[in-house]
Design a protein around this motif. Sequence first.
Motif, PDB file in Angstrom:
ATOM      1  N   PHE B 212      72.450  10.718  41.695  1.00 49.94           N
ATOM      2  CA  PHE B 212      71.468  11.822  41.452  1.00 49.94           C
ATOM      3  C   PHE B 212      70.127  11.578  42.199  1.00 49.94           C
ATOM      4  N   ALA B 213      69.783  10.430  42.360  1.00 51.28           N
ATOM      5  CA  ALA B 213      68.647  10.088  43.199  1.00 51.28           C
ATOM      6  C   ALA B 213      68.718  10.506  44.645  1.00 51.28           C
ATOM      7  N   PHE B 214      69.993  10.220  45.271  1.00 45.84           N
ATOM      8  CA  PHE B 214      70.630  10.540  46.429  1.00 45.84           C
ATOM      9  C   PHE B 214      70.397  12.217  46.734  1.00 45.84           C
ATOM     10  N   LEU B 215      70.930  12.936  45.692  1.00 46.31           N
ATOM     11  CA  LEU B 215      71.003  14.184  45.777  1.00 46.31           C
ATOM     12  C   LEU B 215      69.555  14.822  45.847  1.00 46.31           C
ATOM     13  N   LEU B 216      68.529  14.110  45.092  1.00 45.93           N
ATOM     14  CA  LEU B 216      67.151  14.906  45.141  1.00 45.93           C
ATOM     15  C   LEU B 216      66.625  14.445  46.515  1.00 45.93           C
ATOM     16  N   LYS B 217      66.960  13.255  47.058  1.00 44.89           N
ATOM     17  CA  LYS B 217      66.284  12.767  47.936  1.00 44.89           C
ATOM     18  C   LYS B 217      66.856  13.315  49.380  1.00 44.89           C
ATOM     19  N   ARG B 218      68.185  13.213  49.603  1.00 41.89           N
ATOM     20  CA  ARG B 218      68.627  13.772  50.662  1.00 41.89           C
ATOM     21  C   ARG B 218      69.332  15.082  50.888  1.00 41.89           C
ATOM     22  N   SER B 219      69.433  15.892  49.828  1.00 44.86           N
ATOM     23  CA  SER B 219      70.251  16.726  49.910  1.00 44.86           C
ATOM     24  C   SER B 219      69.326  18.079  50.130  1.00 44.86           C
ATOM     25  N   LYS B 220      69.878  19.208  50.638  1.00 50.34           N
ATOM     26  CA  LYS B 220      69.438  20.596  50.536  1.00 50.34           C
ATOM     27  C   LYS B 220      68.849  21.109  49.132  1.00 50.34           C
ATOM     28  N   PHE B 221      70.018  20.711  48.059  1.00 43.62           N
ATOM     29  CA  PHE B 221      69.526  21.192  46.715  1.00 43.62           C
ATOM     30  C   PHE B 221      68.232  20.451  46.259  1.00 43.62           C
ATOM     31  N   GLY B 222      68.173  19.118  46.524  1.00 44.44           N
ATOM     32  CA  GLY B 222      66.979  18.397  46.059  1.00 44.44           C
ATOM     33  C   GLY B 222      65.632  18.850  46.951  1.00 44.44           C
ATOM     34  N   GLN B 223      65.945  19.298  48.032  1.00 46.26           N
ATOM     35  CA  GLN B 223      64.674  19.843  48.810  1.00 46.26           C
ATOM     36  C   GLN B 223      64.092  21.131  48.237  1.00 46.26           C
ATOM     37  N   HIS B 224      65.342  21.753  47.731  1.00 48.11           N
ATOM     38  CA  HIS B 224      64.791  23.092  47.232  1.00 48.11           C
ATOM     39  C   HIS B 224      64.066  23.032  45.759  1.00 48.11           C
ATOM     40  N   ILE B 225      64.449  21.836  45.153  1.00 52.80           N
ATOM     41  CA  ILE B 225      63.773  21.514  43.852  1.00 52.80           C
ATOM     42  C   ILE B 225      62.332  21.296  44.018  1.00 52.80           C
ATOM     43  N   TYR B 226      61.952  20.382  45.140  1.00 51.19           N
ATOM     44  CA  TYR B 226      60.716  20.256  45.498  1.00 51.19           C
ATOM     45  C   TYR B 226      59.964  21.549  45.961  1.00 51.19           C
ATOM     46  N   ALA B 227      60.601  22.283  46.714  1.00 52.79           N
ATOM     47  CA  ALA B 227      60.118  23.580  47.348  1.00 52.79           C
ATOM     48  C   ALA B 227      59.520  24.544  45.929  1.00 52.79           C
ATOM     49  N   ILE B 228      60.521  24.637  44.936  1.00 53.78           N
ATOM     50  CA  ILE B 228      60.142  25.497  43.715  1.00 53.78           C
ATOM     51  C   ILE B 228      58.869  24.862  43.094  1.00 53.78           C
ATOM     52  N   GLY B 229      59.095  23.440  43.189  1.00 58.85           N
ATOM     53  CA  GLY B 229      57.770  23.163  42.345  1.00 58.85           C
ATOM     54  C   GLY B 229      56.558  23.120  43.245  1.00 58.85           C
ATOM     55  N   GLY B 230      56.498  23.129  44.334  1.00 57.08           N
ATOM     56  CA  GLY B 230      55.245  23.330  45.278  1.00 57.08           C
ATOM     57  C   GLY B 230      54.770  24.722  45.283  1.00 57.08           C
ATOM     58  N   SER B 231      55.825  25.600  45.385  1.00 51.83           N
ATOM     59  CA  SER B 231      55.490  27.111  45.337  1.00 51.83           C
ATOM     60  C   SER B 231      56.627  28.022  45.166  1.00 51.83           C
ATOM     61  N   THR B 232      56.638  28.704  43.922  1.00 50.51           N
ATOM     62  CA  THR B 232      57.679  29.389  43.611  1.00 50.51           C
ATOM     63  C   THR B 232      57.868  30.557  44.693  1.00 50.51           C
ATOM     64  N   ASP B 233      56.662  31.215  44.861  1.00 47.96           N
ATOM     65  CA  ASP B 233      56.540  32.196  46.156  1.00 47.96           C
ATOM     66  C   ASP B 233      57.385  32.004  47.220  1.00 47.96           C
ATOM     67  N   ALA B 234      56.728  30.830  47.766  1.00 44.82           N
ATOM     68  CA  ALA B 234      57.405  30.047  49.083  1.00 44.82           C
ATOM     69  C   ALA B 234      58.719  29.973  49.111  1.00 44.82           C
ATOM     70  N   ALA B 235      59.394  29.501  47.811  1.00 45.13           N
ATOM     71  CA  ALA B 235      60.987  29.254  47.705  1.00 45.13           C
ATOM     72  C   ALA B 235      61.590  30.640  47.773  1.00 45.13           C
TER      73      ALA B 235
END
Lengths: 250, 354
Positions: B212-235
């Motif tokens: 799951f660390a790999f998923l969070l760091k390297r995948s599109k899925f993980g990237q979108h988790i960060y994006a949502i945390g950064g700005s829901t609007d942007a996501a």
Amino acid sequence: MGYVLEVQNITKRFGGLVAVDNVSMGVNAGEVVGLLGDNGAGKSTLIKMVSGVYHPDGGKIFFLGKETRINNPMDALFLGIETIYQDLALAENLNVYSNIFLGREKLKKILGMIKVLDHDYMLAESKKVLKKLEIEIPSLKNRISMLSGGQRQAVAISRSLYWDAKFLIMDEPTAALGITEQKKVLDLVRLLRSQGLGIIIISHQLHDVFSVADRLVIMRRGEKVAERITKNTDPNEVVGLIVGAETVKR
Amino acid sequence: MNRNSDKRKSLLVFLGRRWALIFLVIESLVFSFTTEAFFSLKGIQIVLFYGTTIFLLGTAETFVIITGGIDLSVGFVMGFASIVSAKLVVMLTNMGVPPAISILLGMLITWMIGFVPGYVNGSLVARLNVPPFIATFSMLGITHGTSELLIRGVPAKNLPYLANAIGNGYFIYLLPGKAISFFNKPVIQRGELLLEIIPNMVVIAFVFILIFAFLLKRSKFGQHIYAIGGSTDAALRAGINVKAHLIKVYMISSFFATLSGTVYMLQYVTGKADAGAPFLLDAIVAVVIGGASLYGGIGTIGGTILGCLILSVLETGLRMMGVPTFDKYIAVGVILILAVLIDQFFPELIHREE
């Protein structure tokens, strides 16, 4: 004339309020149109119908000469209509190239099956698009939160352009910027025009609009009240049109 | 202004970013000198063994905290899972299913059930706009109550012996110079030295944590988790299905809580409603020490594991020194405040990209 984008008799009501009333306008390729009007004049509502946020209650939208239905923001993006909102909608915690590729990330396979983000590709492509736009940002690995207002605007614009935008809508692009940065963003708008994009700019900064727009469309209380070629008018007349004082004057 | 102050500043940046690691090293050194047992193969493994719960709950919490939410239900979801899995294993064994298969099946079924609280949490937060604090706090109550109803005051027991053997076994057994064996504890003569290396449960935990660390760091899925945390609007405007994504994140969180519950069932050979309750604070503290922001958008599994190690070393070390557990709570509180202060006063030290 072949407009890139044209709306005909477009109307939007919110309950009893007619926010946009029977408005027609068009934008040519390589043309910047300034959309002016006081708060509540209906500029944003008009724009949001084009970008797929609202559905018009009447009227037609033509894109590249064909009548089009834009049901949601993804439809608009798919057509090549990009909107840059005032708040830019960038993820501040992500770096520059991740924002440019947000939602459309480039993936690569490792070990033949696992798909992971292709950072190198996204970095290189982002560099290219920024170079094309003559934008300088020290490092594309920097988070957005470390950039200045003008740099953020530039990132938002490059994000739109990377995806082959044919039409660009900019909502108050210079509102939050310092003077030098305003100038840079306006230069960028001119550059995009020279590359053949159709552009609508909404702004309250008349000075900016006059310096960059070819044509002006003025709205008041949901109606289009006037359309002027920029070089044939002056800020006084336009202010009069915006607030509705021209009838008094004449 | 001058080179000297630049140097001092970059040293400060260097230390500021690594304060947690430095803290861990100092802490470990202190316990190595003040106790005899800490600095040894056994001592380090005790740290890992007791840390398993915090590692798993910390990982669960990391995902949710990056989206800007919080999951208060992980502790009692873990307890609920420990009871459900214990009951299932006992039931299956009583039906005549071989112990190994009952344990495997019991755990798998529990993991499936474990997605349910997460799905409910996620739906409440994403679709019905319930604040994460409230949604998961309610789930805490619901899972707690359900657990108590399931056991009616008597902890689940009579698990097959194999559960204990797995839960307290080691990955590698080494008879120096003579034999090595995996998973199976060899029979040894009196006086022979048997090295036991890496508890089984730590192996299981880290297999999932690494995936799951790999998923969070390297995948599109993980990237979108960060994006949502950064700005829901942007996501949203980037075309990300934010609601579905959030639901998945809460499901990952409750999966890890459930995993932790089944691990507990094997380690302690029982199921208890409050098995995970004391670890909720630890899990959140570990995530914050690990550099995550409670406002969302920032955090890593690596950081969280570092935070977990700090807490686990503290707990183990103080126990070995014979210090009462209350002192640990005080220490955890102080560390949390320290972490938040460093984050608040030197954000640019810590959150700067390389």
